[in-house]
Design an enzyme around this catalytic site. Structure first.
Site, PDB file in Angstrom:
ATOM      1  N   GLY A  81       0.843  -1.195   0.000  1.00 20.92           N
ATOM      2  CA  GLY A  81       0.000   0.000   0.000  1.00 20.92           C
ATOM      3  C   GLY A  81       0.880   1.248   0.000  1.00 20.92           C
ATOM      4  O   GLY A  81       2.106   1.162   0.224  1.00 20.92           O
TER       5      GLY A  81
ATOM      6  N   ARG B 192       7.126  -2.089   4.679  1.00 16.02           N
ATOM      7  CA  ARG B 192       5.914  -1.720   3.934  1.00 16.02           C
ATOM      8  C   ARG B 192       5.320  -2.935   3.207  1.00 16.02           C
ATOM      9  O   ARG B 192       4.094  -3.050   3.073  1.00 16.02           O
ATOM     10  CB  ARG B 192       6.193  -0.551   2.975  1.00 16.02           C
ATOM     11  CG  ARG B 192       7.321  -0.746   1.958  1.00 16.02           C
ATOM     12  CD  ARG B 192       7.700   0.599   1.368  1.00 16.02           C
ATOM     13  NE  ARG B 192       8.609   0.573   0.223  1.00 16.02           N
ATOM     14  CZ  ARG B 192       9.943   0.508   0.309  1.00 16.02           C
ATOM     15  NH1 ARG B 192      10.522   0.409   1.484  1.00 16.02           N
ATOM     16  NH2 ARG B 192      10.670   0.549  -0.796  1.00 16.02           N
TER      17      ARG B 192
ATOM     18  N   GLU C 227      12.526  -3.831  -2.878  1.00  9.28           N
ATOM     19  CA  GLU C 227      12.441  -2.842  -3.956  1.00  9.28           C
ATOM     20  C   GLU C 227      13.796  -2.742  -4.654  1.00  9.28           C
ATOM     21  O   GLU C 227      14.833  -3.065  -4.044  1.00  9.28           O
ATOM     22  CB  GLU C 227      12.038  -1.483  -3.356  1.00  9.28           C
ATOM     23  CG  GLU C 227      11.856  -0.342  -4.351  1.00  9.28           C
ATOM     24  CD  GLU C 227      10.908  -0.671  -5.496  1.00  9.28           C
ATOM     25  OE1 GLU C 227      11.275  -1.511  -6.353  1.00  9.28           O
ATOM     26  OE2 GLU C 227       9.826  -0.074  -5.548  1.00  9.28           O
ATOM     27  N   ARG C 228      13.809  -2.307  -5.913  1.00  7.66           N
ATOM     28  CA  ARG C 228      15.101  -2.080  -6.568  1.00  7.66           C
ATOM     29  C   ARG C 228      15.796  -0.973  -5.769  1.00  7.66           C
ATOM     30  O   ARG C 228      15.139  -0.046  -5.268  1.00  7.66           O
ATOM     31  CB  ARG C 228      14.922  -1.780  -8.040  1.00  7.66           C
ATOM     32  CG  ARG C 228      14.403  -0.496  -8.590  1.00  7.66           C
ATOM     33  CD  ARG C 228      14.993   0.803  -8.496  1.00  7.66           C
ATOM     34  NE  ARG C 228      15.979   1.181  -9.440  1.00  7.66           N
ATOM     35  CZ  ARG C 228      15.733   1.797 -10.616  1.00  7.66           C
ATOM     36  NH1 ARG C 228      14.500   2.070 -11.005  1.00  7.66           N
ATOM     37  NH2 ARG C 228      16.705   2.143 -11.379  1.00  7.66           N
TER      38      ARG C 228
ATOM     39  N   LYS D 188      11.113  13.270  -5.900  1.00  9.77           N
ATOM     40  CA  LYS D 188      11.152  12.958  -7.343  1.00  9.77           C
ATOM     41  C   LYS D 188      10.935  14.214  -8.195  1.00  9.77           C
ATOM     42  O   LYS D 188      11.596  14.388  -9.221  1.00  9.77           O
ATOM     43  CB  LYS D 188      10.122  11.869  -7.670  1.00  9.77           C
ATOM     44  CG  LYS D 188      10.484  10.536  -7.042  1.00  9.77           C
ATOM     45  CD  LYS D 188       9.507   9.398  -7.326  1.00  9.77           C
ATOM     46  CE  LYS D 188       9.930   8.170  -6.517  1.00  9.77           C
ATOM     47  NZ  LYS D 188       9.074   7.010  -6.652  1.00  9.77           N
TER      48      LYS D 188
ATOM     49  N   GLY E 236       6.967  -2.080  -6.228  1.00 13.14           N
ATOM     50  CA  GLY E 236       6.737  -1.689  -7.616  1.00 13.14           C
ATOM     51  C   GLY E 236       7.712  -2.345  -8.583  1.00 13.14           C
ATOM     52  O   GLY E 236       7.305  -2.986  -9.550  1.00 13.14           O
TER      53      GLY E 236
END
Ligand code: 3PG
Length: 229
Positions: free
Chosen positions: A11, A61, A88-89, A99, A184
């Protein structure tokens, strides 16, 4: 016989909310993220999906999302395996940066390449940040050589796939139903393999937070059908 693999991206996290590059930084779910994970669990229950195994990363997470999904689909007893290979990467020196501000500084195109190109590496962690990372308890029992200082999607795929082949695939081949609650880009990497997506086309694949993505796979674990609940 059709095999079922359900992927859930964690999430919304505190840093998704703040629009910051996160990678291996262990940030928590936001309030919205907790609700998304709970909703994901309820949808899985409604769909009648019964898991035999669950896999997640070693970042909270994803772990909390995994737990919420199992709790709200009333199958909290299902065994869960945690692995750094589903992390995650690693976003290297971009971790912690906003960002939008990074795009203002380096340009939208450069930031898009860092975020979505298959094989461009983001800038690597400083030596000081590397040292700090090596001292984090959850990474301390990993061989130094496997702890990245930055990753692109190609490297993420190369470290996630051995886990898929050794741990997840054998369960699917036994017709067991598997949950993967991850991130992701680690999920984009698995999706690239399962769907046979090219290095170019993978740039366009986005996986939303907290939406259960169901893969129906054939005997060779290739995709027959995919849909979101
Ligand atoms: O690590 C992160 O910042 C996010 O989880 C994924 O970010 P991205 O969509 O910029 O790759």
């Amino acid at each position: 016989m059709i095999k079922t693999l359900v992927m859930v991206r964690h999430g919304q996290s505190e840093w998704n909310l703040a629009n910051k590059f996160t990678g291996w930084v262990d940030v928590d779910l936001s309030e919205k993220g907790e609700k998304e994970a709970i909703e994901a669990g309820k949808k899985i229950k409604e769909a009648g999906i019964v898991f035999d195994h669950a896999h997640t990363s070693i970042l909270k997470r994803a772990i909390k999302t995994c737990n919420y999904v199992l709790e709200y689909s009333e199958q909290l007893f299902v065994p869960v395996e945690k692995t750094w290979r589903l992390n995650e990467r690693h976003y290297g020196a971009l971790q912690g940066l906003n960002k939008a501000e990074t795009a203002e500084k380096y340009g939208d195109e450069q930031v898009h390449i860092w975020r979505r190109s298959y094989d461009t590496l983001p800038p690597t962690l400083s030596e000081e940040a590397q040292e700090e990372q090596l001292n984090m308890r959850q990474f301390k029992n990993l061989p130094k050589d496997v702890i990245p200082t930055a990753e692109n999607l190609k490297i993420t795929l190369e470290r996630a796939l051995p886990y898929f082949f050794d741990n997840i695939a054998p369960q699917l081949l036994k017709d067991e139903t598997v949950l993967v609650a991850a991130h992701g880009n680690s999920l984009r990497a698995l999706a690239k393999h399962i769907e046979g997506i090219s290095d170019e086309d993978i740039m366009d694949l986005e996986i939303p937070t907290g939406q259960p993505l169901v893969y129906e796979l054939d005997d060779d674990l290739k995709m027959v059908k995919k849909y979101y609940l």
